[in-house]
Design a protein around this motif. Structure first.
Motif, short mmCIF file in Angstrom:
data_model
loop_
_atom_site.label_atom_id
_atom_site.label_comp_id
_atom_site.label_asym_id
_atom_site.label_seq_id
_atom_site.Cartn_x
_atom_site.Cartn_y
_atom_site.Cartn_z
N GLU A 48 19.46 34.75 67.57
CA GLU A 48 18.10 35.02 68.06
C GLU A 48 17.39 35.98 67.12
OE1 GLU A 48 14.87 34.70 70.67
OE2 GLU A 48 16.80 33.68 70.92
N ARG A 49 18.08 37.04 66.71
CA ARG A 49 17.47 38.04 65.83
C ARG A 49 17.13 37.43 64.47
NH1 ARG A 49 18.68 41.23 61.84
NH2 ARG A 49 20.88 40.64 61.72
N ARG A 50 17.99 36.57 63.96
CA ARG A 50 17.77 35.97 62.65
C ARG A 50 16.57 35.04 62.64
NH1 ARG A 50 21.66 35.23 58.58
NH2 ARG A 50 23.09 36.97 58.53
N GLN A 51 16.22 34.47 63.78
CA GLN A 51 15.07 33.59 63.86
C GLN A 51 13.75 34.36 63.92
OE1 GLN A 51 15.02 30.16 63.70
NE2 GLN A 51 17.18 30.33 63.17
N ARG A 52 13.84 35.69 64.07
CA ARG A 52 12.64 36.50 64.23
C ARG A 52 12.57 37.60 63.18
NH1 ARG A 52 13.50 33.66 68.28
NH2 ARG A 52 12.11 33.32 70.04
N THR A 53 12.95 37.26 61.99
CA THR A 53 12.92 38.24 60.90
C THR A 53 11.51 38.39 60.36
OG1 THR A 53 13.45 36.51 59.31
CG2 THR A 53 15.30 37.75 60.22
N PRO A 116 6.79 22.59 67.55
CA PRO A 116 7.52 23.76 67.06
C PRO A 116 7.45 24.95 68.01
CG PRO A 116 6.19 22.80 65.31
CD PRO A 116 5.80 22.10 66.58
N SER A 117 6.43 25.00 68.87
CA SER A 117 6.31 26.13 69.79
C SER A 117 7.19 25.96 71.02
CB SER A 117 4.85 26.30 70.22
OG SER A 117 4.42 25.15 70.93
N ASP A 118 7.74 24.74 71.25
CA ASP A 118 8.61 24.53 72.39
C ASP A 118 9.87 25.36 72.25
OD1 ASP A 118 6.78 22.75 73.29
OD2 ASP A 118 7.97 20.94 72.87
N SER A 119 10.44 25.74 73.38
CA SER A 119 11.67 26.52 73.34
C SER A 119 12.82 25.63 72.92
CB SER A 119 11.96 27.14 74.71
OG SER A 119 12.13 26.12 75.67
N VAL A 120 13.76 26.19 72.22
CA VAL A 120 14.95 25.44 71.79
C VAL A 120 16.13 26.39 71.79
CG1 VAL A 120 14.48 25.90 69.34
CG2 VAL A 120 15.96 23.99 69.97
N ASN A 121 17.24 25.92 72.24
CA ASN A 121 18.45 26.72 72.25
C ASN A 121 18.95 26.90 70.82
OD1 ASN A 121 21.35 27.30 72.30
ND2 ASN A 121 21.16 27.08 74.51
N LEU A 122 18.99 28.14 70.37
CA LEU A 122 19.35 28.38 68.97
C LEU A 122 20.79 28.00 68.68
CD1 LEU A 122 17.53 31.78 68.40
CD2 LEU A 122 16.82 29.52 67.65
N ASN A 123 21.65 28.11 69.68
CA ASN A 123 23.02 27.63 69.49
C ASN A 123 23.04 26.14 69.25
OD1 ASN A 123 24.76 29.86 69.59
ND2 ASN A 123 24.52 30.02 71.81
N ASP A 124 22.19 25.39 69.99
CA ASP A 124 22.10 23.95 69.76
C ASP A 124 21.60 23.65 68.36
OD1 ASP A 124 22.97 23.51 72.29
OD2 ASP A 124 21.00 23.09 73.15
N LEU A 125 20.59 24.39 67.91
CA LEU A 125 20.04 24.18 66.57
C LEU A 125 21.08 24.44 65.51
CD1 LEU A 125 17.81 23.68 64.55
CD2 LEU A 125 17.04 26.03 64.88
N ALA A 126 21.80 25.57 65.62
CA ALA A 126 22.83 25.89 64.63
C ALA A 126 23.94 24.86 64.64
CB ALA A 126 23.40 27.28 64.90
N GLY A 127 24.33 24.40 65.86
CA GLY A 127 25.38 23.41 65.96
C GLY A 127 24.93 22.06 65.44
N HIS A 128 23.69 21.69 65.71
CA HIS A 128 23.15 20.41 65.25
C HIS A 128 23.17 20.31 63.74
CE1 HIS A 128 20.54 16.88 65.17
NE2 HIS A 128 19.84 17.49 64.25
N SER A 129 22.95 21.42 63.07
CA SER A 129 22.93 21.43 61.61
C SER A 129 24.23 21.96 61.03
CB SER A 129 21.76 22.28 61.10
OG SER A 129 21.94 23.62 61.49
N TYR A 130 25.25 22.09 61.87
CA TYR A 130 26.59 22.54 61.45
C TYR A 130 26.56 23.92 60.82
CZ TYR A 130 26.75 17.53 62.08
OH TYR A 130 26.57 16.27 62.58
N GLY A 131 25.61 24.76 61.26
CA GLY A 131 25.55 26.14 60.79
C GLY A 131 24.67 26.36 59.59
N ILE A 132 24.14 25.29 58.99
CA ILE A 132 23.34 25.43 57.77
C ILE A 132 22.03 26.17 58.05
CG2 ILE A 132 22.14 24.18 55.93
CD1 ILE A 132 24.25 21.95 56.29
N THR A 133 21.40 25.87 59.20
CA THR A 133 20.11 26.48 59.50
C THR A 133 20.19 27.97 59.78
OG1 THR A 133 20.34 25.95 61.85
CG2 THR A 133 19.19 24.35 60.47
N SER A 134 21.33 28.42 60.25
CA SER A 134 21.43 29.81 60.70
C SER A 134 21.75 30.78 59.58
CB SER A 134 22.49 29.94 61.80
OG SER A 134 23.74 29.45 61.35
N ASP A 135 21.99 30.29 58.37
CA ASP A 135 22.40 31.17 57.28
C ASP A 135 21.54 30.94 56.03
OD1 ASP A 135 23.75 32.95 55.68
OD2 ASP A 135 25.39 31.56 55.23
#
Length: 365
Positions: A48-53, A116-135
């Protein structure tokens, strides 16, 4: 990267020994390659914090070093018709586009988010991209690899370097051009004049090692001629993506984290491979421009006695085979891994259309 660290950029003198150890010890770049790159994992709060840098100004010194590094890299590309700095820039642009398609949750990436303004579970997003989006370090490493992947390219394939028994062929044996590119670009990055730039990229030994591993795997993935490497990649794809049953079996056998890291590694490799031949999956005029350049590079090698046959004798049929056995199957794999959204459809549609147009007009060209 810096924003995800909370804006921290400390000097990294403590990492000097770790930096010196990389690429030493008698191992070649190819020997460093691994079938699975362990990506960094974050708990939900960290995600969550990383998405709001906040945006971070890296400072004048780091900007100057980055510009100088890219400028020097550009001069390390020979004046080849195809394998030149313009090609590297073209590949980098494609990589950036595909990464953006993963990151943007509002562009039909399979998460069911229409805006893009819709809410999305960040865990789902990271899992969907196999962790690529979160790093962001992972994303930067792939872009960096695209920029350097053909540094000092000799203008002939690796097999010709082996025939000529060049100094680099004696050192590396296989994947010669790719290994040399990594070594040259990495050695320059490790010079003292880029210390501030390196501090922006990584702050810990773990991040340094992960950055190195990502660069090694990504650049070596551009060697699509080596049959042994291609067979290994195909086998890993079968375990990870061939069908739901095998994917589920892989998760049970290897564990969820290892299975996701395997998928992430494969996605990154296919991303750079598709970008390396992205001209075949873009507008006909772009394809035609780069296809002509590659022909001229091959023809120049033939005229210089560095190729066994005149490429014009089989270029038409060869391109059809390249589409049928590499480009179109690769575009379909981009679809199958399910993380690139509309870009995978776009790449496949252009590949099929370019093949059809080449069949129709290519022989005359």
């Amino acid at each position: 990267i810096i924003g995800s660290r909370g804006g921290v950029v400390n000097k990294i003198q403590t990492l000097s020994n770790a930096e010196m150890r990389i690429g030493t010890g008698g191992k070649t770049v190819l020997e460093e390659c691994t079938p699975i790159i362990p990506l960094k994992r974050f708990d939900p709060e960290e995600l969550e914090r990383r998405q709001r840098t906040n945006k971070v100004d890296i400072g004048a010194e780091a900007k100057s070093q980055l510009r100088n590094y890219i400028s020097t890299i550009s001069r390390m590309y020979p004046d080849n018709p195809f394998h030149n700095f313009e090609h590297a820039s073209h590949v980098t642009a494609s990589v950036k586009k595909l990464l953006a398609r993963i990151v943007k949750v509002g562009e039909g990436n399979g998460l069911g988010v229409s805006d893009p303004s819709d809410s999305v579970n960040l865990n789902d997003l990271a899992g969907h991209s196999y962790g690529i989006t979160s790093d962001p370090l992972t994303q930067f490493a792939v872009v960096f690899s695209a920029l350097i992947h053909d540094v000092d390219h000799p203008g002939v394939p690796n097999i010709q370097l082996v025939k000529e028994n060049t100094r680099w062929a004696q050192i590396y044996k296989k994947s010669i051009a790719e290994q040399k590119s990594v070594d040259l670009a990495w050695d320059m990055l490790m010079e003292d004049e880029y210390a501030t730039l390196r501090a922006c990229i990584y702050q810990t030994e773990d991040d340094l090692q992960r950055f190195r591993q990502l660069v090694v795997n990504t650049v070596l993935a551009t060697d699509i001629i080596d049959k042994e490497l291609q067979a290994l990649r195909k086998a890993r794809w079968e375990v990870a993506f061939s069908n739901e049953d095998s994917a589920a079996a892989g998760s049970l056998k290897y564990g969820r984290v290892e299975s996701e890291d395997r998928k992430a590694t494969i996605v990154i490799e296919h991303l750079i491979q598709a970008s390396d031949v992205s001209h075949t999956m873009q507008h006909w005029y772009i394809y035609k421009k780069w296809n002509e350049r590659f022909f001229m590079e091959c023809y120049r090698a033939y005229k210089e006695g560095r190729a066994d046959s005149d490429p014009s004798e089989n270029w038409y049929k060869g391109e059809i085979g390249f589409f049928d056995y590499y480009v179109i199957p690769l575009a379909r794999k981009l679809q199958s891994c399910g993380v690139f959204g509309v870009s995978s459809d776009e790449y496949l549609n252009y590949a099929v259309a370019n093949r059809e147009e080449w069949v129709r007009d290519g022989e005359a060209l």
